[in-house]
Write a protein that holds these residues in place. Structure first.
Motif, PDB file in Angstrom:
ATOM      1  N   THR A  36       0.826  -1.212   0.000  1.00 35.37           N
ATOM      2  CA  THR A  36       0.000   0.000   0.000  1.00 35.37           C
ATOM      3  C   THR A  36       0.859   1.259   0.000  1.00 35.37           C
ATOM      4  O   THR A  36       0.373   2.358   0.267  1.00 35.37           O
ATOM      5  CB  THR A  36      -0.957   0.018   1.202  1.00 35.37           C
ATOM      6  N   GLN A  37       2.174   1.081  -0.253  1.00 34.63           N
ATOM      7  CA  GLN A  37       3.131   2.170  -0.462  1.00 34.63           C
ATOM      8  C   GLN A  37       3.434   2.976   0.788  1.00 34.63           C
ATOM      9  O   GLN A  37       3.796   4.154   0.705  1.00 34.63           O
ATOM     10  CB  GLN A  37       2.653   3.083  -1.604  1.00 34.63           C
ATOM     11  N   ARG A  38       3.342   2.334   1.957  1.00 33.37           N
ATOM     12  CA  ARG A  38       3.749   2.984   3.200  1.00 33.37           C
ATOM     13  C   ARG A  38       5.253   2.865   3.392  1.00 33.37           C
ATOM     14  O   ARG A  38       5.868   1.861   3.035  1.00 33.37           O
ATOM     15  CB  ARG A  38       3.054   2.319   4.404  1.00 33.37           C
ATOM     16  N   ASP A  39       5.880   3.876   3.973  1.00 30.26           N
ATOM     17  CA  ASP A  39       7.241   3.730   4.450  1.00 30.26           C
ATOM     18  C   ASP A  39       7.215   2.830   5.681  1.00 30.26           C
ATOM     19  O   ASP A  39       6.269   2.892   6.485  1.00 30.26           O
ATOM     20  CB  ASP A  39       7.836   5.088   4.830  1.00 30.26           C
ATOM     21  N   VAL A  40       8.248   1.984   5.827  1.00 31.98           N
ATOM     22  CA  VAL A  40       8.253   0.990   6.903  1.00 31.98           C
ATOM     23  C   VAL A  40       9.615   0.944   7.580  1.00 31.98           C
ATOM     24  O   VAL A  40      10.653   0.945   6.912  1.00 31.98           O
ATOM     25  CB  VAL A  40       7.900  -0.419   6.360  1.00 31.98           C
ATOM     26  N   LEU A  41       9.605   0.911   8.908  1.00 31.90           N
ATOM     27  CA  LEU A  41      10.791   0.604   9.695  1.00 31.90           C
ATOM     28  C   LEU A  41      10.507  -0.719  10.393  1.00 31.90           C
ATOM     29  O   LEU A  41       9.654  -0.787  11.279  1.00 31.90           O
ATOM     30  CB  LEU A  41      11.077   1.696  10.728  1.00 31.90           C
ATOM     31  N   ALA A  42      11.185  -1.776   9.966  1.00 32.76           N
ATOM     32  CA  ALA A  42      10.880  -3.123  10.448  1.00 32.76           C
ATOM     33  C   ALA A  42      12.040  -3.693  11.241  1.00 32.76           C
ATOM     34  O   ALA A  42      13.175  -3.711  10.768  1.00 32.76           O
ATOM     35  CB  ALA A  42      10.545  -4.039   9.270  1.00 32.76           C
ATOM     36  N   LEU A  43      11.751  -4.167  12.442  1.00 29.06           N
ATOM     37  CA  LEU A  43      12.752  -4.777  13.301  1.00 29.06           C
ATOM     38  C   LEU A  43      12.316  -6.201  13.621  1.00 29.06           C
ATOM     39  O   LEU A  43      11.205  -6.424  14.102  1.00 29.06           O
ATOM     40  CB  LEU A  43      12.904  -3.974  14.594  1.00 29.06           C
ATOM     41  N   ALA A  44      13.187  -7.150  13.323  1.00 26.72           N
ATOM     42  CA  ALA A  44      12.861  -8.552  13.563  1.00 26.72           C
ATOM     43  C   ALA A  44      14.131  -9.356  13.719  1.00 26.72           C
ATOM     44  O   ALA A  44      15.198  -8.966  13.243  1.00 26.72           O
ATOM     45  CB  ALA A  44      12.021  -9.110  12.415  1.00 26.72           C
ATOM     46  N   GLN A  45      14.025 -10.492  14.399  1.00 27.58           N
ATOM     47  CA  GLN A  45      15.188 -11.321  14.666  1.00 27.58           C
ATOM     48  C   GLN A  45      15.814 -11.845  13.386  1.00 27.58           C
ATOM     49  O   GLN A  45      15.176 -11.943  12.346  1.00 27.58           O
ATOM     50  CB  GLN A  45      14.770 -12.519  15.530  1.00 27.58           C
ATOM     51  N   THR A  46      17.091 -12.196  13.494  1.00 26.98           N
ATOM     52  CA  THR A  46      17.755 -12.840  12.371  1.00 26.98           C
ATOM     53  C   THR A  46      17.078 -14.174  12.078  1.00 26.98           C
ATOM     54  O   THR A  46      16.599 -14.859  12.981  1.00 26.98           O
ATOM     55  CB  THR A  46      19.236 -13.108  12.700  1.00 26.98           C
TER      56      THR A  46
END
Length: 405
Positions: A36-46
């Motif tokens: 949906t063309q949102r900017d995203v800051l994603a944090l997740a485990q390796t």
């Protein structure tokens, strides 16, 4: 939830390999926002599927919305090639192409591939910025940017290059940032490039995957090599990835293991690109049992079913520990992270405990008693006699050094 429920086209869902039976948490959270063309800051485990999270989002936008070109920036060549390997089969199934731009390869060949107008470019900052400055790439075509392992892009000294690249992307419409670890001080630095971003946190920030069993042994600094040899010889693990700090130490340790009858290879930045690719491929194919690596491998590199990671030396940066041990227990599988700790590394261990919020208790091996003493912080060398030093420096003839009778 299935991939078909993530606002992905039927063609893309059908192109996803059967080995990805269902989406991971980070994929279910990030993909709907990306398409949906949102900017995203994603944090997740390796090992949680970050590459496919942004990769499927990119391919969907290219395929369904007419996105011209997406740029994925990563900190290392190895990670760049791994991203391409993961996404290329899916993109090709839908008639789209991906190319890699990184150091260690012929520039003219890379320019030629760019001339074919690939929809997705995966690049390392140094080579890409060099090509931009030489006007070998048309940045006006790029309307989507992904920063993968964004904290590593910051702490490896790439950030000035990354900022220059971002400033050149005049038609950038969407920006995605992905990482497993990102201190709050760095978040403030990167979020200024995001427009009303959706912050996605799939797991506890800076956490270690729950399927990883962590064992830590307190050993003498001089005993580490013998401990490592004994562990590898007795446990008979099918594969082992050993992390060490310095390149020269990696080669030296490799020689010692080979001399002990343990076949191994070393991988570090002093090897040229062809050598690095050859060694890494042999390890991924199981032809190399033990690989000794510097932190060039700690980020983003996926080896199927890697059972054991060993920290021969603890990293001074606690976030690197998270990435190192994250090479095992990927995609829901179990794994072991073994760390050999000497008294001189207790400060590093405490920093890791503070970051991960884990007890990480130190055990001892009966056959390797610890005789080293903890450092008191005091300087063991006697204080210098400054006046004696000055007197010595003032002497100009050999006869002046003779003692008094």
């Amino acid at each position: 939830m299935a991939f078909s429920e993530l606002n992905l086209s039927t063609e893309l869902v059908n192109a996803i390999p059967n080995s990805f039976a269902s989406e991971t948490q980070i994929q279910s959270l990030a993909i709907p926002a990306i398409v949906t063309q949102r900017d995203v800051l994603a944090l997740a485990q390796t090992g949680s599927g970050k590459t496919l999270a942004y990769g499927l989002g990119i391919i969907e936008r290219v395929h369904a919305t007419g996105l011209q070109q997406a740029l994925v920036l990563v900190p290392t060549r190895e990670l760049a090639k791994q991203v391409v390997d993961a996404l290329q089969p899916i993109a090709a199934e839908l008639g789209h192409s991906i190319t890699v731009i990184c150091g260690g390869e012929d520039v003219e060949q890379q320019v030629q591939r760019l001339g074919d107008c690939p929809e997705i470019i995966v690049a390392t900052p140094g080579r890409l910025l060099d090509m931009i400055r030489k006007q070998l790439i048309d940045t006006k075509r790029i309307d989507m940017l992904v920063l993968d392992e964004v904290d590593r892009l910051l702490d490896m000294g790439f950030w000035p290059d990354v900022q220059c690249i971002i400033n050149d992307l005049v038609n950038r419409q969407q920006t995605l940032m992905f990482s497993a670890t990102l201190p709050e001080t760095l978040q403030a630095k990167v979020t200024k490039f995001l427009n009303n971003p959706l912050k996605v946190t799939a797991n506890k920030i800076n956490s270690v995957v729950e399927h990883i069993e962590e064992k830590l042994y307190l050993v003498n600094k001089g005993s580490k090599t013998n401990v490592l040899i004994k562990q590898i010889s007795e446990q008979k693990w099918p594969q082992v990835l050993v992390f060490i700090g310095a390149r020269d130490n990696a080669d030296a340790l490799c020689k010692k293991l080979n001399k002990a009858g343990i076949e191994c290879e070393a991988l570090h930045g002093n090897k040229d690109q062809a050598q690095r690719e050859q060694v890494l491929l042999a390890f991924k194919q199981g032809k190399v049992k033990v690989l000794i690596a510097t932190d060039v491998l700690a980020r983003g590199i996926h080896v199927d079913a890697l059972p054991v990671v060993i920290n021969y030396e603890l990293p001074s940066d606690p976030s690197v520990y998270v990435h190192r041990v994250g090479r095992t227990a990927r995609a829901g599988k179990a794994g072991l992270a073994l760390s050999l700790v000497c008294h001189g590394e207790t400060a590093h261990l405490e920093a890791i405990r503070q970051l991960t919020k884990r007890a990480l208790e130190l055990n001892q091996l009966q056959e390797f008693p610890v005789t080293d003493k903890p450092s008191t912080g005091e300087n063991k060398r006697p204080k210098r006699d400054k006046q004696a030093n000055r007197r010595t420096n003032q002497k100009t003839r050999a006869s002046q050094f003779k003692g008094k009778k």
